[in-house]
Design a protein around this motif. Structure first.
Motif, PDB file in Angstrom:
ATOM      1  N   VAL A   1     -10.044   0.017   1.212  1.00 27.00           N
ATOM      2  CA  VAL A   1      -9.193   0.923   0.445  1.00 27.00           C
ATOM      3  C   VAL A   1     -10.024   1.958  -0.298  1.00 27.00           C
ATOM      4  O   VAL A   1      -9.545   3.051  -0.610  1.00 27.00           O
TER       5      VAL A   1
ATOM      6  N   THR B   1      -8.642  -4.147   2.182  1.00 23.43           N
ATOM      7  CA  THR B   1      -8.470  -3.101   3.180  1.00 23.43           C
ATOM      8  C   THR B   1      -7.136  -2.393   2.999  1.00 23.43           C
ATOM      9  O   THR B   1      -6.243  -2.868   2.299  1.00 23.43           O
ATOM     10  N   ALA B   2      -7.029  -1.256   3.656  1.00 23.49           N
ATOM     11  CA  ALA B   2      -5.815  -0.448   3.569  1.00 23.49           C
ATOM     12  C   ALA B   2      -4.707  -1.086   4.405  1.00 23.49           C
ATOM     13  O   ALA B   2      -4.922  -2.044   5.150  1.00 23.49           O
TER      14      ALA B   2
ATOM     15  N   PRO C   1       0.822  -1.218   0.000  1.00 21.13           N
ATOM     16  CA  PRO C   1       0.000   0.000   0.000  1.00 21.13           C
ATOM     17  C   PRO C   1       0.849   1.259   0.000  1.00 21.13           C
ATOM     18  O   PRO C   1       1.923   1.301   0.610  1.00 21.13           O
TER      19      PRO C   1
ATOM     20  N   ALA D   1      -9.476   5.933   4.680  1.00 19.88           N
ATOM     21  CA  ALA D   1      -8.223   5.241   4.402  1.00 19.88           C
ATOM     22  C   ALA D   1      -7.085   6.238   4.234  1.00 19.88           C
ATOM     23  O   ALA D   1      -5.979   6.033   4.758  1.00 19.88           O
TER      24      ALA D   1
ATOM     25  N   ASP E   1      -2.282   5.931  -3.176  1.00 25.17           N
ATOM     26  CA  ASP E   1      -3.265   5.049  -3.795  1.00 25.17           C
ATOM     27  C   ASP E   1      -4.684   5.352  -3.326  1.00 25.17           C
ATOM     28  O   ASP E   1      -5.651   4.900  -3.940  1.00 25.17           O
ATOM     29  N   TYR E   2      -4.832   6.092  -2.243  1.00 23.27           N
ATOM     30  CA  TYR E   2      -6.136   6.290  -1.637  1.00 23.27           C
ATOM     31  C   TYR E   2      -6.754   7.620  -2.066  1.00 23.27           C
ATOM     32  O   TYR E   2      -6.053   8.609  -2.278  1.00 23.27           O
TER      33      TYR E   2
END
Length: 353
Positions: free
Chosen positions: A328, A335-336, A266, A277, A270-271
């Motif tokens: 995410v 998930t993050a 991660p 997140a 990216d979020y």
């Protein structure tokens, strides 16, 4: 067998003064730290109430990696060096190679949730000894790479050079600046001369690799490589009647449902902005950077700051679990997860690398 560039060994052997060793001991500090984020993330990704034995095994390894980082830092301090910890280059790029290109540029270490494949393909490769004790189970093949040397050779070269340079390279006035007290005095002690430095390096080697004849760092306590083997093969390592060893002891159970579905590698970019997140991953980066700041201060004249660092480590656990419980993106099943990078903790978070 994991390897590093042989030029590193040549550089250590060519050292003429204590100052010439500073670069290599800084690399040792970076190496010992580099394994902690991947190991921690795998451990954090195990849900509470599941896979407790696996969690305990990884936790014991992480704690010893922290000890090894302290030992390397104290040796550097003892010969007049200053560990550099709170700088962006201190943190490896995940996914990417380890410090000193250990394993070669093709050996990539990422930030991933726990899986047995991760243990076998990455963690066991990192920890594989120079001379593994034969264990009754298939093992990873070791490639012949003449341009690379082993981690064992790296530490052995440092030991030989310290012995060659002698007690005169150690500065008595540095003892109050060394980080002590976090672990038992039998394992974390002042570095004052050749004998104490060699003893400390031997602790790093034995806890990580065992010996060439015994997989245990102490009775009933396997070295890191073999602990990861217990996790992967699902059995404790035991002695066999013929004097050997086998992964044939008590079960080490694994429940796949007890792992958070964290996205691999991660990154905070990216979020989506203004999502839970995004907020949480930025908060994690801030806390992680605060931890590096506290460690840097502890190793640079304020050893009592190690207490602050320990507190921040516990905060990271809470934040990591919170991340792994956060989608995410809205509606996503993944998930993050934590993003390990250094940010400016003085005037707010800095998005630059």
């Amino acid at each position: 067998m994991i390897r590093l560039q042989r030029s590193i060994i040549h550089g250590i052997r060519a050292a003429k003064t204590a100052a010439d060793l500073h670069y290599y001991l800084q690399n040792a500090v970076e190496l010992e730290h580099a394994t902690i984020p991947p190991y921690l993330t795998a451990m954090f990704s195990l849900k509470a109430g599941y896979n407790e034995e696996i969690r305990q095994l990884i936790h014991s390894i992480v704690m010893q990696e922290m000890l090894h980082m302290c030992i390397a830092g104290n040796i550097l301090i003892s010969i007049g060096g200053h560990p550099q910890i709170n700088k962006p280059p201190f943190i490896p790029k995940y996914p990417g190679p380890l410090p000193m290109s250990i394993g070669g540029e093709g050996f990539i270490v990422g930030i991933e949730p726990f899986s047995k494949e991760l243990v076998f393909n990455t963690f066991m490769v990192i920890e594989e000894p120079e001379d593994p004790v034969p264990v009754e189970t298939p093992k990873l093949a070791a490639e012949d790479e003449p341009d690379y040397a082993t981690i064992g050779e790296f530490y052995d070269a440092i030991k030989k050079k310290i012995k060659e340079l002698g007690d005169g390279i150690f500065i008595p006035a540095t003892v109050p600046k060394q980080v002590l007290g976090w672990f038992s005095p039998e394992r974390l002690f002042p570095i004052t001369d050749v004998a104490s430095a060699l003893h400390a390096i031997n602790i790093i080697i034995v806890e990580g690799e065992g010996t060439s004849t015994n997989p245990n760092q102490s009775p009933g306590n396997p070295a890191h490589y073999y602990k990861f083997g217990e996790i992967y093969y699902g059995r404790r390592i035991v002695s066999t009647p013929d004097g050997g060893y086998a992964y044939a002891g008590a079960p080490v159970p694994y429940d796949e449902d007890g792992v958070y579905p964290m996205v691999s590698n991660p990154q905070d970019y990216d979020y989506q902005d203004n999502t839970q997140a995004k907020v949480r991953v930025e908060a994690f980066a801030y806390s992680y950077s605060s931890l590096l700041n506290a460690l840097h201060q502890a190793f640079n004249g304020e050893p009592k700051r190690i207490d602050t660092a320990i507190g921040l480590m516990y905060d990271l656990k809470v934040q990591a679990v919170s991340l792994m419980e956060t989608p995410v993106a809205p509606g996503s099943e993944q998930t993050a997860g934590p993003s390990y990078r250094y940010v400016n903790t003085q005037g707010g978070m800095d998005s630059s690398d």
